[in-house]
Design an enzyme around this catalytic site. Structure first.
Site, mmCIF file in Angstrom:
data_model
loop_
_atom_site.group_PDB
_atom_site.id
_atom_site.type_symbol
_atom_site.label_atom_id
_atom_site.label_comp_id
_atom_site.label_asym_id
_atom_site.label_seq_id
_atom_site.Cartn_x
_atom_site.Cartn_y
_atom_site.Cartn_z
ATOM 1 N N HIS A 16 0.830 -1.209 0.000
ATOM 2 C CA HIS A 16 0.000 0.000 0.000
ATOM 3 C C HIS A 16 0.870 1.268 0.000
ATOM 4 O O HIS A 16 0.569 2.248 -0.683
ATOM 5 C CB HIS A 16 -0.890 0.038 1.245
ATOM 6 C CG HIS A 16 -1.915 -1.046 1.309
ATOM 7 N ND1 HIS A 16 -1.855 -2.077 2.225
ATOM 8 C CD2 HIS A 16 -3.037 -1.272 0.582
ATOM 9 C CE1 HIS A 16 -2.898 -2.874 2.062
ATOM 10 N NE2 HIS A 16 -3.630 -2.423 1.070
ATOM 11 N N LYS B 69 -1.196 -6.720 -7.804
ATOM 12 C CA LYS B 69 -1.487 -7.954 -7.062
ATOM 13 C C LYS B 69 -2.917 -8.426 -7.352
ATOM 14 O O LYS B 69 -3.153 -9.600 -7.615
ATOM 15 C CB LYS B 69 -1.308 -7.672 -5.568
ATOM 16 C CG LYS B 69 -1.922 -8.687 -4.644
ATOM 17 C CD LYS B 69 -0.956 -9.763 -4.288
ATOM 18 C CE LYS B 69 -1.598 -10.769 -3.345
ATOM 19 N NZ LYS B 69 -2.772 -10.291 -2.629
ATOM 20 N N VAL C 120 4.398 -5.776 -4.657
ATOM 21 C CA VAL C 120 5.501 -5.681 -3.701
ATOM 22 C C VAL C 120 5.594 -7.009 -2.966
ATOM 23 O O VAL C 120 4.574 -7.549 -2.509
ATOM 24 C CB VAL C 120 5.262 -4.515 -2.709
ATOM 25 C CG1 VAL C 120 6.382 -4.460 -1.674
ATOM 26 C CG2 VAL C 120 5.162 -3.198 -3.472
ATOM 27 N N MET D 11 2.939 -9.431 -0.890
ATOM 28 C CA MET D 11 2.358 -8.823 0.315
ATOM 29 C C MET D 11 0.847 -8.702 0.173
ATOM 30 O O MET D 11 0.331 -8.393 -0.890
ATOM 31 C CB MET D 11 2.990 -7.470 0.557
ATOM 32 C CG MET D 11 4.436 -7.609 0.996
ATOM 33 S SD MET D 11 5.083 -6.051 1.613
ATOM 34 C CE MET D 11 6.801 -6.514 1.867
ATOM 35 N N SER D 12 0.156 -8.969 1.277
ATOM 36 C CA SER D 12 -1.305 -8.899 1.297
ATOM 37 C C SER D 12 -1.758 -8.771 2.737
ATOM 38 O O SER D 12 -1.142 -9.339 3.653
ATOM 39 C CB SER D 12 -1.906 -10.172 0.693
ATOM 40 O OG SER D 12 -3.270 -10.284 1.052
ATOM 41 N N SER D 13 -2.847 -8.037 2.942
ATOM 42 C CA SER D 13 -3.368 -7.886 4.306
ATOM 43 C C SER D 13 -3.757 -9.235 4.883
ATOM 44 O O SER D 13 -3.691 -9.458 6.088
ATOM 45 C CB SER D 13 -4.583 -6.959 4.284
ATOM 46 O OG SER D 13 -4.232 -5.730 3.690
ATOM 47 N N ARG D 14 -4.188 -10.146 4.021
ATOM 48 C CA ARG D 14 -4.659 -11.447 4.496
ATOM 49 C C ARG D 14 -3.518 -12.347 4.987
ATOM 50 O O ARG D 14 -3.773 -13.335 5.663
ATOM 51 C CB ARG D 14 -5.435 -12.179 3.400
ATOM 52 C CG ARG D 14 -6.822 -11.608 3.157
ATOM 53 C CD ARG D 14 -7.619 -12.458 2.183
ATOM 54 N NE ARG D 14 -9.008 -12.032 2.089
ATOM 55 C CZ ARG D 14 -9.484 -11.172 1.192
ATOM 56 N NH1 ARG D 14 -8.669 -10.611 0.308
ATOM 57 N NH2 ARG D 14 -10.773 -10.866 1.177
#
Lengths: 281, 281
Positions: free
Chosen positions: A37, A150, A177, A185-188
């Protein structure tokens, strides 16, 4: 760094900025911010006078069986992270300001953009995404919108929707990223166990194997996908939901590799967490 | 009075005006302008610094069995009429600039707004209307949008859609303009025969009978509709498609009259022309 909950309030600020000749970059997020982000925020700051970030876990893009309730929510940490960047305003709407009583409108897409990849597995998802992003964009009235590669299908759909609806803004898609081990990368990712986290890089390792095969001259996408699948299947805890080769823009299925325009994308479950990743070859 | 065919060109002009602090009124039309349209233009001129009128027969709001091809097209006369008003710009898009190859987006509404009146008889119509008006509004970026009460369901739907999508504009609904014999003005009236034209005022005469009955104290909408129907059925060439009493805002069916908030609306065929009219009681 001011925060706003009402669409009309952020709109008033944005209109003031535009009247003063400022360009505005907008980064819509569901919070649980990570370096991916922040790259969007940095890109926006480089290219615009002002940057607006929205943080909103949009209920209408989650199916009844999906992870709306366990989606990570870390608003305080998110705001702290954004304070480290040059952010003009944070838009933090809520369900009451976004979907008040009587709300009745949907934005949807049809055709090849929703025929493949995530769409068949997430009925209503992209309609929920398109609806909320059109609302957010109308509230923020940005010059440029920043999205991550993504979510490749989301990016392709939103680019088309915003063009179709004559929103008069530029959609900028920023690269994925990755962690140092290649995991996107991912919030999950926060929902993975330590073991799952250790296994997860297999997805990108496998995608890179696919890219190598294409670089060596393979043009049959079935063969490329087969090799990727073999790598992933070495990890028995990873369950592939889909693995497809599609046109980067139209998302139509490709039987033959289109050089530089072929999106190889996958979704897989690991630890009951749904992960997606992709590579362009 | 300049005309523009490309959404991006009218948008550039509109943004220049807004930056200069001008308010913009917008009157979307399908051309074949009549005094009803001109009242919308006059209202816009009274309340805004600049007025933009669009003229576009939007193909996606016509069903396959409907009158897209015989819808009246009178562009030269329309432009002459607009020269008599103070119009800042005319937006005359075409199918190529509105729906280029790859276009894939729809705006739709669900719920009571599309449960009654025209919606069941015109599948896809209001989706086509909502989609084109969101596009037009995004291109013109007006301060205020002017719509006629003649298309009551369209007005109710668009008011909701533009609010739902946070367009940040005011929707102004202007009263129906009628001929001296009460017949509601409409571009489609041109397609009536002389005999049909002589018969047509029965629709408004009947609606006024309904209003009188309510004014005299009747609250049962079935009884009111029954009396209206009797008047219309005296004219055997008029075929009623629907005749309903609904809530003016939500368009939900009303069994009891809600004072000042009851929309009595009808559609009827005469000479193979579909006519609509309504009255608020």
């Amino acid at each position: 760094m001011k925060t706003f909950e009402n669409p009309s309030d952020i709109q008033a600020l944005s209109r003031k900025w535009r009247k003063a000749g400022k360009t505005i970059g907008f980064v819509p997020t569901m919070g649980a911010l990570h370096p991916g982000h922040l790259e969007l925020v940095k890109a926006s700051n480089r290219e615009n006078d002002k940057t607006v970030v929205s943080i909103y876990v949009n209920p209408i893009q989650f199916g009844p069986q999906e992870d709306f309730h366990r989606y990570p929510r870390t608003l305080e940490a998110d705001l702290d992270l954004l304070k480290g960047e040059k952010v003009g305003a944070v838009f933090t709407p809520n369900n009451r300001t976004m979907y008040p009583k009587g709300f009745a409108t949907q934005v949807s897409v049809s055709g090849s953009l929703v025929a493949n990849l995530c769409a068949p597995f997430r009925p209503g998802h992209f309609e929920g995404v398109a609806t909320v992003v059109v609302k957010l964009v109308n509230a923020v009235e940005p010059t440029r919108l920043y999205l991550g590669q993504k979510d490749a299908q989301q990016a392709a759909i939103l680019r088309q929707v915003l063009k179709d609806l004559d929103l008069g803004l530029e959609t900028v898609i920023c690269p994925i990223v990755r962690e140092s081990d290649g995991f996107a990368m991912s919030s999950r990712n926060k929902n993975l166990s330590l073991e799952g986290r250790a296994t997860a890089p297999v997805l990108y390792r496998a995608l890179k194997v696919g890219k190598s095969i294409v670089d060596l001259g393979e043009t049959d996408t079935d063969k490329v996908l087969e090799e990727i699948k073999k790598v992933i299947q070495d990890e028995r805890s990873v369950k592939i939901q889909y693995l497809e080769a599609v046109d980067l823009d139209s998302l139509e299925t490709l039987r033959k590799v289109k050089q530089g325009k072929t999106l190889i994308a996958l979704a897989a479950h690991l630890d009951n967490v749904r992960l997606i990743d992709n590579i362009v070859v």
